[in-house]
Design a protein around this motif. Structure first.
Motif, PDB file in Angstrom:
ATOM      1  N   PHE A  44      -1.597  46.152  -0.542  1.00 53.88           N
ATOM      2  CA  PHE A  44      -1.668  47.597  -0.414  1.00 53.88           C
ATOM      3  C   PHE A  44      -1.816  47.709  -0.869  1.00 53.88           C
ATOM      4  CE2 PHE A  44       0.923  51.490  -0.012  1.00 53.88           C
ATOM      5  CZ  PHE A  44       0.221  51.580   1.300  1.00 53.88           C
ATOM      6  N   ASP A  45      -3.190  48.781  -1.307  1.00 58.28           N
ATOM      7  CA  ASP A  45      -3.261  49.979  -2.404  1.00 58.28           C
ATOM      8  C   ASP A  45      -3.730  51.184  -2.324  1.00 58.28           C
ATOM      9  OD1 ASP A  45      -4.620  50.198  -4.749  1.00 58.28           O
ATOM     10  OD2 ASP A  45      -6.290  48.916  -4.265  1.00 58.28           O
ATOM     11  N   ALA A  46      -2.765  51.630  -2.211  1.00 59.25           N
ATOM     12  CA  ALA A  46      -2.510  53.354  -1.581  1.00 59.25           C
ATOM     13  C   ALA A  46      -3.234  54.113  -3.541  1.00 59.25           C
ATOM     14  CB  ALA A  46      -1.582  54.009  -1.730  1.00 59.25           C
ATOM     15  N   ARG A  47      -4.826  54.533  -2.986  1.00 57.51           N
ATOM     16  CA  ARG A  47      -5.396  54.981  -3.777  1.00 57.51           C
ATOM     17  C   ARG A  47      -7.081  55.621  -2.782  1.00 57.51           C
ATOM     18  NH1 ARG A  47      -9.678  52.081  -5.883  1.00 57.51           N
ATOM     19  NH2 ARG A  47      -9.010  50.222  -5.904  1.00 57.51           N
ATOM     20  N   PRO A  48      -7.674  56.551  -2.945  1.00 59.16           N
ATOM     21  CA  PRO A  48      -8.622  56.854  -2.964  1.00 59.16           C
ATOM     22  C   PRO A  48      -9.420  55.524  -2.784  1.00 59.16           C
ATOM     23  CG  PRO A  48      -7.791  58.606  -3.768  1.00 59.16           C
ATOM     24  CD  PRO A  48      -6.833  57.807  -4.382  1.00 59.16           C
ATOM     25  N   GLY A  49     -10.153  55.114  -1.552  1.00 57.60           N
ATOM     26  CA  GLY A  49     -10.872  53.951  -1.761  1.00 57.60           C
ATOM     27  C   GLY A  49     -10.421  52.730  -1.862  1.00 57.60           C
ATOM     28  N   GLY A  50      -8.782  52.731  -1.566  1.00 54.89           N
ATOM     29  CA  GLY A  50      -8.124  51.444  -1.976  1.00 54.89           C
ATOM     30  C   GLY A  50      -7.828  51.034  -0.380  1.00 54.89           C
ATOM     31  N   SER A  51      -7.334  50.248  -0.121  1.00 55.62           N
ATOM     32  CA  SER A  51      -7.051  49.794   2.226  1.00 55.62           C
ATOM     33  C   SER A  51      -5.665  49.387   1.801  1.00 55.62           C
ATOM     34  CB  SER A  51      -7.949  48.865   1.900  1.00 55.62           C
ATOM     35  OG  SER A  51      -7.926  47.560   0.455  1.00 55.62           O
ATOM     36  N   TYR A  52      -5.895  48.786   3.371  1.00 59.24           N
ATOM     37  CA  TYR A  52      -3.974  48.517   2.940  1.00 59.24           C
ATOM     38  C   TYR A  52      -4.872  46.640   4.617  1.00 59.24           C
ATOM     39  CZ  TYR A  52      -2.600  51.477   6.969  1.00 59.24           C
ATOM     40  OH  TYR A  52      -2.784  52.251   7.628  1.00 59.24           O
ATOM     41  N   ARG A  53      -3.533  46.099   4.978  1.00 56.04           N
ATOM     42  CA  ARG A  53      -4.119  45.224   5.912  1.00 56.04           C
ATOM     43  C   ARG A  53      -2.191  44.284   6.245  1.00 56.04           C
ATOM     44  NH1 ARG A  53      -7.322  41.218   7.719  1.00 56.04           N
ATOM     45  NH2 ARG A  53      -6.384  39.348   9.040  1.00 56.04           N
ATOM     46  N   SER A  68      -4.995  41.891  17.965  1.00 57.87           N
ATOM     47  CA  SER A  68      -5.683  40.949  17.692  1.00 57.87           C
ATOM     48  C   SER A  68      -5.584  39.163  17.823  1.00 57.87           C
ATOM     49  CB  SER A  68      -5.298  41.359  16.117  1.00 57.87           C
ATOM     50  OG  SER A  68      -5.866  42.570  15.684  1.00 57.87           O
ATOM     51  N   THR A  69      -4.363  38.810  18.320  1.00 56.87           N
ATOM     52  CA  THR A  69      -3.842  38.132  19.119  1.00 56.87           C
ATOM     53  C   THR A  69      -3.228  38.222  19.887  1.00 56.87           C
ATOM     54  OG1 THR A  69      -2.141  37.620  18.263  1.00 56.87           O
ATOM     55  CG2 THR A  69      -3.634  36.801  16.852  1.00 56.87           C
ATOM     56  N   ALA A  70      -2.131  36.780  20.575  1.00 54.93           N
ATOM     57  CA  ALA A  70      -1.617  37.311  22.191  1.00 54.93           C
ATOM     58  C   ALA A  70      -0.373  38.166  21.295  1.00 54.93           C
ATOM     59  CB  ALA A  70      -1.564  36.217  22.710  1.00 54.93           C
ATOM     60  N   ASP A  71       0.381  38.463  20.120  1.00 52.05           N
ATOM     61  CA  ASP A  71       0.758  39.412  20.333  1.00 52.05           C
ATOM     62  C   ASP A  71       1.305  39.622  19.158  1.00 52.05           C
ATOM     63  OD1 ASP A  71       1.359  37.105  17.931  1.00 52.05           O
ATOM     64  OD2 ASP A  71       3.987  36.309  18.365  1.00 52.05           O
ATOM     65  N   SER A  72       0.192  40.284  18.299  1.00 58.05           N
ATOM     66  CA  SER A  72      -0.168  40.560  17.351  1.00 58.05           C
ATOM     67  C   SER A  72      -1.002  41.726  17.132  1.00 58.05           C
ATOM     68  CB  SER A  72       0.082  40.314  16.181  1.00 58.05           C
ATOM     69  OG  SER A  72      -0.980  38.869  15.621  1.00 58.05           O
ATOM     70  N   ASP A  73      -0.961  42.767  16.706  1.00 58.95           N
ATOM     71  CA  ASP A  73      -2.666  43.561  15.842  1.00 58.95           C
ATOM     72  C   ASP A  73      -2.718  43.245  14.514  1.00 58.95           C
ATOM     73  OD1 ASP A  73      -2.440  44.159  19.212  1.00 58.95           O
ATOM     74  OD2 ASP A  73      -1.561  46.314  18.615  1.00 58.95           O
ATOM     75  N   ILE A  74      -3.684  43.511  13.974  1.00 62.36           N
ATOM     76  CA  ILE A  74      -4.117  43.199  12.770  1.00 62.36           C
ATOM     77  C   ILE A  74      -4.965  45.123  12.394  1.00 62.36           C
ATOM     78  CG2 ILE A  74      -5.296  42.054  10.711  1.00 62.36           C
ATOM     79  CD1 ILE A  74      -4.395  39.545  12.714  1.00 62.36           C
ATOM     80  N   VAL A  75      -4.491  45.176  11.619  1.00 66.37           N
ATOM     81  CA  VAL A  75      -4.929  46.627  11.165  1.00 66.37           C
ATOM     82  C   VAL A  75      -5.590  46.911   9.685  1.00 66.37           C
ATOM     83  CG1 VAL A  75      -4.466  49.259  10.772  1.00 66.37           C
ATOM     84  CG2 VAL A  75      -3.234  48.152  12.673  1.00 66.37           C
ATOM     85  N   GLU A  76      -6.723  46.753   9.497  1.00 62.13           N
ATOM     86  CA  GLU A  76      -7.457  46.853   8.636  1.00 62.13           C
ATOM     87  C   GLU A  76      -7.677  48.504   8.156  1.00 62.13           C
ATOM     88  OE1 GLU A  76      -8.918  44.412   6.040  1.00 62.13           O
ATOM     89  OE2 GLU A  76      -7.986  43.665   7.169  1.00 62.13           O
ATOM     90  N   ALA A  77      -7.895  48.910   6.970  1.00 57.69           N
ATOM     91  CA  ALA A  77      -6.974  50.245   6.735  1.00 57.69           C
ATOM     92  C   ALA A  77      -8.277  50.666   5.804  1.00 57.69           C
ATOM     93  CB  ALA A  77      -6.368  51.169   7.021  1.00 57.69           C
ATOM     94  N   ARG A  78      -8.691  52.087   5.445  1.00 53.45           N
ATOM     95  CA  ARG A  78      -9.156  52.559   4.006  1.00 53.45           C
ATOM     96  C   ARG A  78      -8.602  53.717   3.782  1.00 53.45           C
ATOM     97  NH1 ARG A  78     -13.536  54.970   2.941  1.00 53.45           N
ATOM     98  NH2 ARG A  78     -14.317  54.378   5.291  1.00 53.45           N
ATOM     99  N   PHE A  79      -7.848  53.759   2.832  1.00 49.69           N
ATOM    100  CA  PHE A  79      -7.325  55.632   1.563  1.00 49.69           C
ATOM    101  C   PHE A  79      -8.795  56.087   1.468  1.00 49.69           C
ATOM    102  CE2 PHE A  79      -3.789  52.277   1.367  1.00 49.69           C
ATOM    103  CZ  PHE A  79      -2.503  53.683   1.861  1.00 49.69           C
TER     104      PHE A  79
END
Length: 153
Positions: A44-53, A68-79
Motif C-alpha cells: 500500500f502506497d497512497a500517493r499519486p503514482g503509488g499503488s496497492y494490492r 481471481s480464485t474460487a474464494d477471492s478477488d485480487i485487486v491491483e490499484a494505482r493512485f
C-alpha cells in the motif's frame, strides 16, 4: 459500452476523518470489503503514482464465486490523483483469467462537508462487464455502510 456505477452516503463524521479513512490502509482493510468479505493489503502506497494490492476473501467459501480464485478477488490499484481532504482517484484492475473482468475501472471517491457530517460520493467508471450492476451497487453501498459504522463509533 462502458458502464458507470455510483453510490453515496452522508456520514456523521467530519470531512478530515472521512478522508483519512480513504487513504489509511488499516482503516481501509477494516471498512472497504463489502459484506461477506474480508480484506488485507499485500502492499500500500497512497500517493499519486503509488499503488496497492488487496486480497478480498469471501467469508463463506461454499457460496463464493471469486474473480481471481474460487474464494477471492485480487485487486491491483494505482493512485491516479489524490487531492488531500477532497478526492482519491484510483485505476483498478481485477486479477482474473476471465476476460469479463478485464479492463481498468476508474474509481473516484469524493468527500464534501454536508451539514454536521460528510457526504461521500463514489463514481466507478468503465466497470468490467463481468460485474453485474446490481451486485456492484450493493457492494459499493455496503462499503459505505461499513465506513459509516467504522467512523460513527
Amino acid at each position: 459500452m462502458a458502464r458507470t456505477d455510483t453510490a453515496s452516503r452522508v456520514i456523521a463524521a467530519p470531512p478530515d476523518r472521512v478522508y483519512s479513512a480513504l487513504v489509511n490502509p488499516e482503516a481501509l482493510a477494516a471498512w472497504l470489503p463489502p459484506d461477506g468479505m474480508s480484506g488485507r493489503f499485500e502492499r500500500f502506497d497512497a500517493r499519486p503514482g503509488g499503488s496497492y494490492r488487496m486480497i478480498l476473501t469471501y467469508t463463506d467459501t461454499s457460496t463464493a464465486s471469486g474473480k481471481s480464485t474460487a474464494d477471492s478477488d485480487i485487486v491491483e490499484a494505482r493512485f491516479v490523483d489524490i487531492v488531500p481532504g477532497v478526492r482519491v482517484v484510483q485505476a483498478v484492475d481485477f486479477v482474473s483469467d476471465d476476460p469479463a473482468y478485464a479492463g481498468t475501472m476508474t474509481m473516484t471517491w469524493e468527500v464534501t462537508a454536508s451539514g454536521t457530517g460528510t457526504r461521500v460520493d463514489i463514481l466507478a467508471e468503465d466497470v468490467p462487464t463481468g460485474i453485474s450492476a446490481a451486485t456492484h451497487t450493493a457492494a459499493l453501498t455496503s462499503s459505505l455502510a461499513n465506513l459509516a459504522a467504522h467512523l460513527e463509533q
